[in-house]
Design a protein around this motif. Structure first.
Motif, mmCIF file in Angstrom:
data_model
loop_
_atom_site.group_PDB
_atom_site.id
_atom_site.type_symbol
_atom_site.label_atom_id
_atom_site.label_comp_id
_atom_site.label_asym_id
_atom_site.label_seq_id
_atom_site.Cartn_x
_atom_site.Cartn_y
_atom_site.Cartn_z
ATOM 1 N N ARG A 1 42.527 36.871 36.737
ATOM 2 C CA ARG A 1 42.134 38.011 37.559
ATOM 3 C C ARG A 1 40.666 38.383 37.395
ATOM 4 O O ARG A 1 40.014 38.842 38.336
ATOM 5 C CB ARG A 1 43.019 39.218 37.217
ATOM 6 C CG ARG A 1 42.796 40.423 38.104
ATOM 7 C CD ARG A 1 43.721 41.565 37.740
ATOM 8 N NE ARG A 1 43.380 42.177 36.470
ATOM 9 C CZ ARG A 1 43.999 43.254 35.961
ATOM 10 N NH1 ARG A 1 45.023 43.763 36.619
ATOM 11 N NH2 ARG A 1 43.635 43.766 34.816
ATOM 12 N N ASN B 1 44.320 35.446 40.756
ATOM 13 C CA ASN B 1 44.681 36.815 40.361
ATOM 14 C C ASN B 1 45.689 36.868 39.216
ATOM 15 O O ASN B 1 46.406 37.858 39.043
ATOM 16 C CB ASN B 1 45.236 37.594 41.569
ATOM 17 C CG ASN B 1 45.223 39.095 41.351
ATOM 18 O OD1 ASN B 1 44.303 39.627 40.736
ATOM 19 N ND2 ASN B 1 46.237 39.786 41.843
ATOM 20 N N GLY C 1 49.442 37.112 40.472
ATOM 21 C CA GLY C 1 49.382 38.282 39.610
ATOM 22 C C GLY C 1 49.787 39.547 40.325
ATOM 23 O O GLY C 1 50.091 39.542 41.525
ATOM 24 N N TYR D 1 38.242 39.285 44.091
ATOM 25 C CA TYR D 1 38.860 39.808 42.869
ATOM 26 C C TYR D 1 39.294 41.256 43.066
ATOM 27 O O TYR D 1 40.070 41.784 42.269
ATOM 28 C CB TYR D 1 37.893 39.644 41.695
ATOM 29 C CG TYR D 1 37.367 38.233 41.649
ATOM 30 C CD1 TYR D 1 38.223 37.162 41.397
ATOM 31 C CD2 TYR D 1 36.037 37.950 41.941
ATOM 32 C CE1 TYR D 1 37.766 35.855 41.415
ATOM 33 C CE2 TYR D 1 35.570 36.638 41.952
ATOM 34 C CZ TYR D 1 36.439 35.599 41.695
ATOM 35 O OH TYR D 1 35.989 34.301 41.732
ATOM 36 N N ARG E 1 43.843 48.260 39.784
ATOM 37 C CA ARG E 1 44.212 47.815 38.444
ATOM 38 C C ARG E 1 44.476 48.960 37.489
ATOM 39 O O ARG E 1 44.689 48.757 36.289
ATOM 40 C CB ARG E 1 43.092 46.932 37.867
ATOM 41 C CG ARG E 1 42.743 45.740 38.747
ATOM 42 C CD ARG E 1 41.625 44.924 38.134
ATOM 43 N NE ARG E 1 41.276 43.755 38.938
ATOM 44 C CZ ARG E 1 40.339 42.878 38.624
ATOM 45 N NH1 ARG E 1 39.641 43.047 37.502
ATOM 46 N NH2 ARG E 1 40.077 41.854 39.415
ATOM 47 N N HIS F 1 47.315 37.520 35.648
ATOM 48 C CA HIS F 1 47.115 38.437 34.524
ATOM 49 C C HIS F 1 48.186 38.162 33.473
ATOM 50 O O HIS F 1 49.325 37.800 33.802
ATOM 51 C CB HIS F 1 47.196 39.897 34.983
ATOM 52 C CG HIS F 1 46.851 40.869 33.906
ATOM 53 N ND1 HIS F 1 47.804 41.456 33.097
ATOM 54 C CD2 HIS F 1 45.648 41.346 33.471
ATOM 55 C CE1 HIS F 1 47.210 42.260 32.233
ATOM 56 N NE2 HIS F 1 45.900 42.215 32.433
ATOM 57 N N GLN G 1 49.044 33.834 45.420
ATOM 58 C CA GLN G 1 48.890 35.020 44.580
ATOM 59 C C GLN G 1 49.753 34.857 43.330
ATOM 60 O O GLN G 1 50.959 34.630 43.423
ATOM 61 C CB GLN G 1 49.274 36.273 45.345
ATOM 62 C CG GLN G 1 48.242 36.727 46.353
ATOM 63 C CD GLN G 1 46.975 37.251 45.707
ATOM 64 O OE1 GLN G 1 46.972 37.652 44.534
ATOM 65 N NE2 GLN G 1 45.883 37.230 46.454
#
Length: 491
Positions: free
Chosen positions: A135, A107, A80, A384, A347, A109, A78
């Motif tokens: 992401r 993921n 993000g 996602y 998000r 960002h 992971q």
């Protein structure tokens, strides 16, 4: 217990149906519901599941998911939010990556440490080939070791490979998932991640069917889905999207779906090219599913579809941004929308920072589209998004971010409308909700409490059993009996 079981008959006792006030028993045989009534007699050797007053719902269908990518997530880092939100956290996560070969990150960002390219990744990960997915799912970022193994410098000029100011690969690869896979398979055996764990997890959520929307699905992917289904590793029905060359499947559990069309605002196709794609799909009696996350992508897709003429199954995938002025056009063209309200929660806080206030009401609309008579289906877009559809339903009702901030509260649905997002048929996304009645396919989801209580929670923890084609693909301990109606089942 997990796994598909060969059972001729199944009786689920004392369940609450959405359209009935009294508890009933539901018998399944030959893959369909054959009898619904009170105090049905148990046949010899008939599997008996005690409903104990819980709601019996149509099995959930996730209308937009990526199964192999979700399976690969088990071996990914992971990179993000919310797990990783700073440069130091990213470096720590990469240092903890197991093994000695490729590192697969997901993921990412820009809020973590800005834009990543080959040189940035060389500095933070110089000794192992690494690829990190954005992401959005549309871009991979690689370091020099990865670029070398992909023979990236031999592909200059290929669409999707970004070049820096000196005309060299920057390490940023757009919409090249299939190409990356083929490049890596060329130097080693072709492998795909096992779907066993992912499929069992989905069954535990009450998911009995999915639509895999990966754009690069081909003959190979279709054969892998079919093989997994025949081995009993894939528990759900699967509708598979892909390109023009996607073949039909000989496996009853796996079905060819729509022609997936990717649109990227930074490289939109010309009108005639997109029109030809839509027209060709329609000439084969095949609908199109058009990826639209920006207003510009949505405008182009709708305009060309209006020109070509709409097939009854044509879909807009995501519809992440739908300005008010475009809603009449969506209705006029007649497409259905497959969206992801779960992103409002997952998000939402980042959206509040990145998207102007006046545009935030346009995000992942639901209620307004339904009110205007537009068919809307729900999905998770996993990996996602989180693969739990109950989380997405809850977000559709609450319309709140992780921090509790409201986003587009006018788009909030009732619990029943949120459930309906995930209970339409695979080939009729956003259409009529499937029913639990005699003659219907026995794809079912059993809860541990009646809907009047479950609707206040919308939690996958309430799922105690799932059935596909009248066969149990998931149940929690203590919910099944065999061949006799005991006191708990009859209570």
């Amino acid at each position: 217990m997990h796994g598909v079981e060969v059972v001729q008959r199944l009786l689920i006792t004392k369940v609450a149906l959405m359209d009935r006030t009294e508890l009933v028993d539901v018998r399944c045989e030959g893959g369909r519901i054959c009898e619904v009534g009170r105090d049905l007699l148990v046949a010899p050797n008939e599997r008996l599941i005690a409903g104990n007053g819980g709601a019996l719902l149509p099995g959930l269908h996730d209308h937009h998911i990526h199964l192999f990518a979700l399976a690969a997530l088990c071996n990914s880092v992971q990179c993000g939010p919310p797990e990783v939100s700073s440069r130091s956290a990213l470096l720590s996560a990469l240092r903890c990556a197991s093994g000695s070969g490729w590192i697969r990150g997901v993921n990412y960002h820009e809020s973590v440490m800005g834009d990543l390219d080959l040189h940035t990744l060389d500095r933070i990960c110089p000794d192992r080939p690494i690829k990190i997915q954005h992401r959005s799912g549309k871009m991979w970022m690689v370091n020099s070791l990865a670029a070398e193994q992909l023979s990236l410098h031999q592909q200059i000029g290929m669409r999707g490979i970004e070049l820096d100011h000196k005309g060299r690969p920057s390490g940023r690869l757009y919409r090249l998932d299939g190409w990356i896979r083929r490049q890596l398979n060329a130097v080693g055996p072709a492998t795909v991640p096992s779907l066993i764990e992912v499929s069992q997890r989905l069954a535990g959520f009450g998911v009995t069917g999915v639509t895999d929307t990966s754009p690069d699905n081909s003959h190979f992917a279709m054969s892998q889905f079919s093989a997994a289904a025949e081995r009993g590793e894939l528990l759900q029905r699967v509708r598979v999207m892909g390109g023009d060359d996607l073949p039909r499947s000989n496996c009853e559990q796996v079905q060819r779906g729509e022609r997936k069309v990717m649109l990227d605002e930074n490289a939109l196709p010309d009108w005639d090219s997109l029109r030809a794609i839509f027209s060709h799909a329609h000439s084969q009696a095949r609908a199109v599913a058009v990826h639209c996350v920006t207003s510009a992508e949505l405008v182009l897709a709708l305009a060309v579809l209006r020109d070509v003429g709409v097939h009854s199954g044509d879909r807009i995938e995501h519809a992440s941004m739908v300005p008010e002025q475009l809603i009449p056009l969506v209705k006029q063209v007649g497409v259905r929308v497959v969206t992801q309200p779960g992103f409002i929660y997952e998000r939402g806080d980042q959206y509040l920072e990145d998207i102007p206030h006046l545009e935030q009401n346009n995000l992942y609309r639901c209620k307004t589209l339904l009110v205007r008579g537009i068919r809307v289906a729900g999905s998770t877009d996993a990996p996602y998004g989180d693969p739990d559809p109950w989380d997405a339903m809850r977000a559709a009702v609450n319309r709140r971010s992780r921090s509790g901030s409201a986003i587009g509260p006018a788009e909030a649905l009732s619990p029943e409308q949120a459930l309906a997002l995930f209970t339409s048929a695979a080939d009729d996304a956003g259409g009529a909700v499937r029913r639990v009645e005699e003659g219907c396919v026995a794809d079912l989801c059993l809860l541990n409490q009646p809907w009047k209580d479950a609707r206040l929670r919308l939690r996958s923890d309430d799922v105690i059993a799932s059935f596909r084609n009248g066969k149990c693909i998931f149940h929690r301990d203590g919910t099944e009996k065999q061949g006799t109606r005991d006191a708990s089942a009859a209570a």
